[in-house]
Design a protein around this motif. Structure first.
Motif, short mmCIF file in Angstrom:
data_model
loop_
_atom_site.label_atom_id
_atom_site.label_comp_id
_atom_site.label_asym_id
_atom_site.label_seq_id
_atom_site.Cartn_x
_atom_site.Cartn_y
_atom_site.Cartn_z
N UNK A 1 -8.23 -2.61 5.46
CA UNK A 1 -9.46 -2.93 4.74
C UNK A 1 -9.51 -2.35 3.34
N UNK A 2 -8.56 -1.48 3.03
CA UNK A 2 -8.53 -0.89 1.69
C UNK A 2 -7.38 -1.48 0.89
N UNK A 3 -7.52 -1.41 -0.40
CA UNK A 3 -6.46 -1.89 -1.29
C UNK A 3 -5.33 -0.86 -1.30
N UNK A 4 -4.15 -1.26 -0.82
CA UNK A 4 -3.02 -0.32 -0.76
C UNK A 4 -2.68 0.25 -2.13
N UNK A 5 -2.91 -0.55 -3.16
CA UNK A 5 -2.52 -0.09 -4.49
C UNK A 5 -3.38 1.09 -4.94
N UNK A 6 -4.62 1.12 -4.47
CA UNK A 6 -5.47 2.27 -4.79
C UNK A 6 -4.93 3.52 -4.12
N UNK A 7 -4.55 3.36 -2.87
CA UNK A 7 -4.01 4.52 -2.14
C UNK A 7 -2.73 4.99 -2.82
N UNK A 8 -1.91 4.05 -3.18
CA UNK A 8 -0.64 4.38 -3.84
C UNK A 8 -0.90 5.11 -5.17
#
Lengths: 656, 538
Positions: free
Chosen positions: B238-245
């Motif tokens: 549900x979250x944008x992986x790019x933000x986590x990255x």
């Protein structure tokens, strides 16, 4: 108290102003931006010399809308200056006319010590002052002989049917036919008890004040001056010493420049007051317009006490000056010599890209039109002389070459490239015409599309861009639209009984915030960003702001504000608008003259004027360099589509 | 004027009115050159998404989730006002407990309101609130990160076919985090008897509460800390992986620099210095490390640019205020004055040497002197030299010359690299680092006074006029063009700080998560921190 700048607001479809000076940047960026962006007829007439000085001071790249969305027309006035400060706002349902002392700008409409009167109109009735103002404007425009302005006036009359109101009993006065001082004395009579005068500018020999004293024959005179008032203390002292009546001079405290002009004649318990544009000078007060300035004012009446109270601006008081202080008052303005330069009246972009100009006096010398900020000038070839009522003869000229770069203002230059005229804005009649249209059909890109052009994949990309990027950053709307929490069970304890899972993927952008990282990481944005990096310094691609995110809501909300029902758009129409918006914003961004300022040599953009081919954007390194030698020709469709989508894009490009 | 009876006179149509002088509020205005906004609104959200400048303590995330969870468990009225009141009161008590902690000197949200009340308290603390905002410190500092981390669904979110009327925990992970916090305090007297209610709270109860809840006690709640780590740095459905990255890259970059230069943990200045040292030593632009170094060096380069322009800005304003004639300056007169007064003929100290200057000197000649003096010195020290330079304008120009010189190491950074991505970000009124340096370089053939006039006109006068115009009707102009005249106003402050680039948040959050610790006074990256570095830069 009055706040004229608050009259600039959405909903009006007409703005027509007259002013002496014009602060062009804040007028465009703040005041006019508060009006509607489409379906608006905005025209401002200002003194030619002041327009020239204002345009010279502002960097041309800063003015994005001048000549495209609104007209700033310089007015030459041979016997004096064009000095009236009047502002009309209206739509078919009514309007407002402001008449006063404030010039178009922040000083005149927001911050200064200025005076205004306000008159209103509804769809069925208008104050007689509005009728009188319209009659005066018609007389003025008649002698100007300016086809574009005359056309806009006709458009205005069609939009504002209430403008042809009766002028009987009007308090609006001008010096068009009768000097203002005569009208004041006629209304107030002679041999009055008191004469009160406040003005920031007087004659070097205080002649107009002296004339007022003789005509009104008051028993008492009060003259009020603010900081930096232009009045010769020695001459004023002579006048005081030679008068048989007491003349008291007051200065406003705390010290502040006071531009409001007031002339009050009081007898017994009442009196009349004249206020508006005229300073206490011959040209303004004692002469008709054909021998002096063009001035506009309001002549009204009231109780004596209230008239005296007028001579105290809000937050200020006045104290009497002693003889020594009066003598220290100075008149520092030097008489401006005759400006020998050619008077450039207007310049217009013709449909083929060449420029037409009007100027006087007629000249047979070789002349060129120089776009300000661009090296290349255009030679004037075809010329003819025509008669103009207020000027005598005017020469019209047409350039043979066409303008290749977007430009905001022009000047006439001689063979050596030296400026020989004032600057004027370059008007684009076609753009101005489009600005008059409602939003649905108001921009050029519309004409480039019909439903068959809407390649679904292109639309998908454009929708994405439309949703996530703002191209015209400085112009981006900053309004916020509060969304109602529709269907929310606020305060209902039963809510807790039915708690269910929340789908994070369904959250709106507003709910999850914004992540800007995609801009360079996705091929579409990377390519667009690369183009922008190569080309301009600003603006950059950025994700649309939270406020602007709901821009489509804004459109519908605007319509509601204007009293019309919210428009329900079809999907096709919505797509078309999105395509148009994206391309229109893109064009405006890369064609933005502001970009050129950063580097005149490096950043030159040429957009095809053929709006039927909106996919083509040509980027050149230098003005004379052929576009194809650089290999910097970006078919916009390709760039938007990215790898793998070119075939469809090319088809779409061919179709359009 | 025939009538002479007072009763017959009234104000007729068109009676004049003075302009309301209060209509335009005079304010100092932040970011007068539109430079901070590039960092705050355009760069930082890319580099550290979901972390705000003041959302610096990890435990506030689980504390606020706990509050939302308690609110739901107790089925309190689902309206935002009541929820806001509930949160504000619990925040006040939490802040008091943190201030009573004997283990740390943490400064909780709302400390300014809480501290005096606590000091005035005898043995009990009356109930109160510490943050004057509808949803307290949660609404101001933590709601946005919690939402970005997928832990909270804010009011108006879709829940089945309904819309949520208040903020709710959005995920199982959020509920777990709330539970782990509750587990820590469940046995406290505070939670059992004072969590709700209006009675004054004995300080002894709050001290007991502090031993469990304090911001510094996260290390005693390993499950909670693990969940916080996971929420910030691990992917989630549900979250944008790019933000986590991106967050991982930011924390990893910070920790790696701390590992190399421990003072980075405590000093923004050292962070900038270390970033540019890393840039100078960078071998390749590809990969996570190259991307991170390029991005952060570009951000810090933009900050050096801002400081240089701020120095020039201050002198430009002072000159205008001191020399303005009646009616203001004709623009060209002022520009001439800038050339004449801000670059006099002479010599001025700059760092370890001195620069001979005159207005007619070629910029390239001036630059040669600056480059000679600055050889081997890093930009952070040069910034200090510029601040100390007697002529701020010359100090600013010298800093820019050396910034341009040091940035040459990134001249060939490819499109798509972190350097080009961040350095290429422009503002609405100011160019970004790349655009500015490109144009600055083109001025080297001109005279020094021409260079200065170019910068004053294009980077000081116009941007300020534009940004202040955009802030109308608030009047924040330090100067503006009134028609054709340039007029300077008043004595408003001329200093404006660098925008928060999340150094504080990165430092405190990573310490809370146990990614670095202080060994004596020296910061040291922990094993967990090294693991993160390895993961991010593998």
């Amino acid at each position: 108290m009055i706040t004229p700048y608050e009259r600039f607001k959405r909903g009006w479809t007409v703005f027509w102003g007259t002013t002496y000076t014009c602060e062009v940047a804040p007028v465009e960026e703040y005041l006019l931006s508060k009006l509607s962006e489409t379906n608006l007829s905005a025209t401002l007439l200002a003194d030619l010399t002041c327009v020239d000085e204002a345009l010279a001071a502002v960097e041309p790249g800063r003015l994005r809308r001048l000549g495209k969305d609104y007209v700033l027309r310089p007015v030459p006035w041979r016997s004096g200056v064009f000095h009236p400060k009047t502002y009309l706002f209206g739509n078919q349902h009514g309007g407002v006319l402001l008449v006063g002392s404030g010039n178009a700008g922040l000083s005149g409409l927001m911050r200064g010590r200025e005076l205004f009167s306000e008159f209103t109109a509804t769809s069925t009735s208008a104050a007689p002052e509005i009728g009188a103002w319209a009659r005066w404007m018609e007389q003025f425009l008649h002698v100007q002989g300016d086809p574009l302005i005359a056309g806009r006036w006709a458009e205005l009359l069609a939009r504002l049917p209430w403008l042809r109101a009766s002028q009987e009993g009007s308090a609006f006065v001008t010096n068009w036919e009768v000097p203002l001082v005569d009208q004041l004395i006629n209304a107030g009579g002679s041999a009055v008890d008191e004469l009160h005068v406040s003005a920031p500018f007087f004659d070097p020999d205080v002649a107009a004040l002296e004339f007022l004293l003789e005509a009104a024959r008051p028993r008492l005179v009060h003259v009020f001056v603010g900081q930096d008032a232009e009045i010769d203390g020695a001459k004023l002292t002579d006048l005081i010493d030679g008068a048989a009546i007491p003349i008291k001079i007051f200065s406003f405290q705390p010290e502040h420049f006071v531009r409001g002009k007031l002339y009050a004649l009081i007898r017994g318990h009442g009196g009349v007051v004249l206020h508006g544009s005229p300073n206490c000078s011959r040209s303004a007060l004692l002469r008709k317009a054909d021998k002096g300035n063009v001035e506009a004012a309001v002549l009204t009446s009231g109780p004596a006490e209230r008239l005296r109270d007028l001579f105290a601006p809000p937050g200020m008081s006045s104290s009497e000056l002693g003889p020594a202080a009066v003598r220290k008052l100075t008149f520092s303005l030097s008489a401006s010599g005759d400006d020998e330069r050619c008077k450039l009246l207007r310049a217009e972009l013709q449909p083929e890209g060449n420029l037409s100009v009007a100027f006087f006096p007629p000249s047979q010398d070789e002349l060129w039109v120089q776009p300000v900020g661009i090296d290349k000038s255009l030679r004037l070839t075809q010329r003819q002389v025509i008669a103009a009522p207020s000027i005598g003869t005017v020469m019209l000229g047409l350039t043979q070459d066409t303008l290749t770069h977007d430009t905001v203002m022009v000047v006439l230059v001689n063979q050596a490239g030296e400026p020989i005229s004032n600057r004027v804005a370059l008007d684009d009649p076609r753009g101005l015409q489009l600005a008059l249209r409602p939003a649905e059909t108001g921009t050029v890109a519309d004409k480039g599309f019909d439903d068959s052009d809407l390649d679904p994949e292109l639309v998908e990309v454009l929708n994405d861009l439309r949703a996530r990027c703002a191209f015209d950053v400085p112009g981006a709307k900053r309004r916020t639209v509060e969304r109602a929490v529709v269907g929310a069970a606020v305060g209902d304890a039963a809510f807790w009984e039915g708690l269910g899972p929340i789908d994070l993927k369904k959250r709106t952008k507003r709910q999850v915030g914004h992540f800007y990282g995609h801009i360079d990481e996705e091929s579409i944005f990377a390519q667009l960003h690369a183009m922008l990096l190569e080309a301009p310094s600003v603006p950059t691609l950025r994700v649309i702001s939270r406020a602007a995110e709901t821009s489509e809501d804004n459109i519908e909300e605007d319509e509601e504000q204007e009293g019309r029902p919210a428009h329900s758009w079809s999907d096709q129409a919505r797509k078309r608008v999105r395509v148009r918006n994206v391309l229109h914003k893109w064009f405006r961004s890369v064609a933005d003259p502001q970009l050129r300022e950063f580097d005149p040599d490096l950043c030159l953009f040429e957009l095809p004027r053929d709006v039927a081919r909106p996919y083509q954007i040509v980027v050149r390194r230098r003005p004379n360099e052929a576009a194809r030698t650089r290999g910097s020709r970006f078919p916009l469709g390709n760039t938007l589509d990215g790898p793998g989508r070119r075939a469809q894009s090319h088809r779409a490009a061919r179709r359009s | 004027l025939a009538a002479d009876d007072a009763a017959t006179w009234s104000m007729a149509v068109g009676w004049p009115e003075w302009l309301d002088p209060r209509a335009s509020r005079v304010k100092d205005g932040r970011d007068p050159l539109a430079l901070e906004t590039i960092t705050t609104d355009r760069i930082v959200p890319i580099l550290v998404p979901g972390i705000l400048a003041l959302s610096t303590r990890a435990r506030y995330l689980s504390f606020h989730l706990f509050l939302l969870d308690e609110y739901a468990r107790r089925k309190l009225p689902p309206d935002p006002v009541t929820l806001g009141n509930f949160i504000r009161r619990r925040e006040f008590e939490f802040a008091a407990a943190v201030l009573l902690c004997e283990r740390c000197k943490s400064r909780p949200v709302g400390v300014r309101e809480t501290e005096p009340k606590l000091r005035a308290a005898g043995s009990v603390l009356e109930r109160g609130e510490s943050v004057d905002s509808s949803a307290g410190g949660y609404g101001l500092y933590y709601r946005s990160p919690l939402t970005d981390l997928g832990l909270v669904a804010i009011q108006g979110s879709q829940m089945g076919d309904r819309i949520t009327p208040i903020d709710l925990i959005a995920s199982e992970r959020g509920r777990q985090m709330a539970s782990t916090f509750r587990e820590q305090i469940v046995s406290t007297e505070y939670y059992r008897n004072y969590f709700m209610g209006n009675d004054a709270i004995p300080l002894v109860v709050l001290r007991d509460y502090s031993e469990k809840c304090c911001l510094c006690r996260l290390d005693e709640s390993q499950n909670e800390r693990q969940l916080l780590y996971s929420a910030l740095l691990e992917p989630q459905d549900g979250l944008d992986d790019r933000q986590v990255e991106a967050r991982g890259r930011a924390f990893g970059m910070f920790l790696r620099l701390v590992d190399m230069h421990p003072l980075v943990a405590r000093s923004q200045s050292e962070f900038r210095r270390a970033t540019w040292t890393a840039l100078a030593n960078l071998k390749e632009w590809e990969g996570s490390w190259g991307r991170a170094v390029g991005q952060w060096a570009a951000l810090h380069g933009k900050e050096y640019l801002q400081e240089a322009l701020r120095l020039i800005w201050a002198q430009v304003n002072n000159l205008g205020r001191q020399a303005m004639p009646r009616g203001g300056f004709p623009l060209q007169t002022y520009m001439d004055l800038v050339g004449e007064r801000l670059i006099l003929e002479g010599e001025c100290d700059f760092g370890l040497g001195s620069i001979i200057h005159s207005r007619a000197m070629r910029t390239a000649e001036f630059a040669d002197q600056v480059l000679t003096i600055g050889k081997g010195t890093d930009l952070e020290d040069i910034l200090t030299w510029a601040h100390k330079c007697k002529s701020p304008a010359l100090g600013g120009i010298s800093l820019l010359i050396l910034l341009h010189d040091r940035a040459q190491v990134a001249k060939n950074a490819p499109v798509g690299s972190g350097w080009r991505q961040i350095a290429g970000i422009n503002g609405a009124y100011q160019p970004g680092l790349l655009s500015f340096l490109q144009r600055f370089e083109q001025q080297f053939d001109r005279r020094v006074d021409d260079l200065l006039q170019w910068m004053v006109r294009s980077r000081i006068l116009r941007p300020h006029d534009q940004i202040a115009t955009a802030k109308l009707p608030d009047f924040t102009f330090r100067f503006r063009l009134e028609g054709s005249r340039l007029r300077f106003y008043g004595n408003a402050g001329l200093f404006f700080p660098l925008a928060d680039s999340r150094h504080g948040a990165l430092s405190e959050l990573s310490a809370d998560l146990g990614l670095w610790e202080s060994l004596g006074e020296v910061p040291r990256v922990t094993t967990l921190g090294h693991d993160l570095i390895k993961t991010v830069f593998a």
